[in-house]
Write a protein that holds these residues in place. Structure first.
Motif, PDB file in Angstrom:
ATOM      1  N   VAL A  21      -6.709   4.925   3.377  1.00 57.13           N
ATOM      2  CA  VAL A  21      -5.937   5.447   2.248  1.00 57.13           C
ATOM      3  C   VAL A  21      -4.537   4.832   2.223  1.00 57.13           C
ATOM      4  N   PHE A  22      -3.939   4.616   3.386  1.00 57.37           N
ATOM      5  CA  PHE A  22      -2.603   4.018   3.428  1.00 57.37           C
ATOM      6  C   PHE A  22      -2.602   2.620   2.814  1.00 57.37           C
ATOM      7  N   PHE A  23      -3.514   1.766   3.247  1.00 61.93           N
ATOM      8  CA  PHE A  23      -3.535   0.402   2.736  1.00 61.93           C
ATOM      9  C   PHE A  23      -4.035   0.348   1.295  1.00 61.93           C
ATOM     10  N   THR A  69      -3.457   2.575  -0.947  1.00 61.37           N
ATOM     11  CA  THR A  69      -2.315   2.996  -1.766  1.00 61.37           C
ATOM     12  C   THR A  69      -1.279   1.890  -1.885  1.00 61.37           C
ATOM     13  N   ALA A  70      -0.984   1.246  -0.757  1.00 64.22           N
ATOM     14  CA  ALA A  70       0.014   0.171  -0.776  1.00 64.22           C
ATOM     15  C   ALA A  70      -0.458  -1.006  -1.627  1.00 64.22           C
ATOM     16  N   PHE A  71      -1.674  -1.471  -1.397  1.00 68.16           N
ATOM     17  CA  PHE A  71      -2.202  -2.594  -2.176  1.00 68.16           C
ATOM     18  C   PHE A  71      -2.411  -2.197  -3.633  1.00 68.16           C
ATOM     19  N   GLY A  72      -2.882  -0.966  -3.860  1.00 73.69           N
ATOM     20  CA  GLY A  72      -3.077  -0.523  -5.238  1.00 73.69           C
ATOM     21  C   GLY A  72      -1.779  -0.471  -6.014  1.00 73.69           C
ATOM     22  N   LEU A  73      -0.685  -0.064  -5.352  1.00 72.38           N
ATOM     23  CA  LEU A  73       0.615  -0.030  -6.020  1.00 72.38           C
ATOM     24  C   LEU A  73       1.071  -1.431  -6.392  1.00 72.38           C
ATOM     25  N   VAL A  74       0.897  -2.379  -5.481  1.00 69.50           N
ATOM     26  CA  VAL A  74       1.296  -3.766  -5.762  1.00 69.50           C
ATOM     27  C   VAL A  74       0.477  -4.333  -6.920  1.00 69.50           C
ATOM     28  N   ILE A  75      -0.836  -4.127  -6.879  1.00 70.09           N
ATOM     29  CA  ILE A  75      -1.706  -4.647  -7.940  1.00 70.09           C
ATOM     30  C   ILE A  75      -1.377  -3.991  -9.275  1.00 70.09           C
TER      31      ILE A  75
END
Length: 320
Positions: free
Chosen positions: A105-107, A109-115
């Motif tokens: 979930v952490f990664f 969320t981080a990658f989803g925010l960037v994308i």
């Protein structure tokens, strides 16, 4: 303050009428939900307190908390604790599940925010890129797991071939069969598949932010990093938290991707796999039902606690 008046009875009656209408529309859904979810859940909890087996479910007898915790006395003051709460394999499954959920979930969320930030920008071909990003999420989980299973194969997989050509590894690695790499491989596949889901939710939140706010920040000479911290992130936070809650629920109940990639492996066995093995493979139906009940309680407690803590934090920010 509103004082009683001649219109108050009419408003109260209208409110009651709307409430009754709402319950009438909800009633069919509640009946179906009780039939397909509430009743099986109650049955599972009941079987956890019995000695039920696949061969004799109807003849199950009440045994209390024996499936959860029981002291077996050998005499002379010697004995041992038995049951689910004393099972090292169960606690290993709990730890695997929590680690999988937190890291994934952490990664995601981080990658989803960037994308989502990239997809929210204006550039040629944005529609094509948005469609391409959603492809991993649209592929069924079992298909994705089998696809990555071949890619991560130690002899025929393309991942080992690429890494060896780049000189990053000297020999093929059995990614899903080695205990040191199995969990990392499962999390990588889950992150690849589910990041588009997080990106889609966050993108929906970004598109709700008025452009006037960014125009005002640009005219004031505020840098992009500060705009993101002070404007974008606080406004998109509700959508982001909704995505985190949904993904956390799925991650804590993960089964299919682990079952396909790494079956019968202690390094990746989750609570769902532990329950399934005892229910059907080992014919410990009551023991598996107890594990399913604890899984339900753990997921419920973590989810409710996360929602409550997040809501309190948001209220604190709003009060300030």
């Amino acid at each position: 303050m509103q004082f009683p008046g001649p219109d108050m009875p009419q408003k109260t009656g209208l409110t009651r009428q709307r409430t009754r209408a709402a319950w009438m529309f909800l009633a069919p859904m509640l009946v179906v939900l009780a039939a397909v979810a509430l009743y099986p859940l109650a049955q599972t909890i009941w079987f956890g307190f019995t000695d039920a087996s696949l061969n004799d479910i109807d003849g199950a007898e009440w045994v209390g908390f024996r499936n959860y915790l029981e002291w077996l006395d050998y005499g002379n003051g010697e004995g041992e604790w038995l049951g689910l709460l004393a099972d090292d394999r169960w606690w290993r499954a709990v730890w695997n599940t929590l680690k999988f959920a937190f890291v994934s979930v952490f990664f995601e969320t981080a990658f989803g925010l960037v994308i989502a930030l990239v997809l929210n920008a204006q550039f040629p071909g944005r529609a094509i890129v948005r469609t391409a990003v959603l492809v991993p999420w649209a592929i069924p989980t079992v298909v994705s797991a089998k696809l990555w299973g071949w890619m991560l194969h130690d002899q025929f997989g393309i991942i080992n071939d690429m890494l060896m050509r780049l000189g990053l590894i000297s020999a093929p690695v059995a990614w899903t069969a080695t205990p040191d790499t199995a969990m990392a491989a499962v999390m990588m596949v889950d992150i690849w598949k589910t990041t588009p889901f997080m990106a889609l939710l966050i993108l929906a939140g970004l598109q709700m932010i008025p452009n006037d706010i960014y125009e005002a920040a640009r005219l004031d000479g505020i840098g992009p990093v500060r705009v993101f911290r002070r404007v974008t992130l606080p406004l998109v936070l509700p959508a982001l938290l909704v995505g985190v809650v949904f993904r956390a629920l799925d991650a804590l109940r993960v089964f299919d991707i682990v079952y396909v990639l790494t079956p019968n492996t202690d390094a990746t066995r989750t609570m769902s796999l532990f329950a399934r093995e005892n229910l059907f493979d080992y014919d410990k139906f009551a023991y598996g039902s107890a594990a399913s009940t604890l899984l339900f309680l753990i997921v419920a407690i973590i989810t409710i606690g996360f929602i409550y803590a997040t809501r309190m934090d948001l209220e604190g920010k709003e009060d300030r």
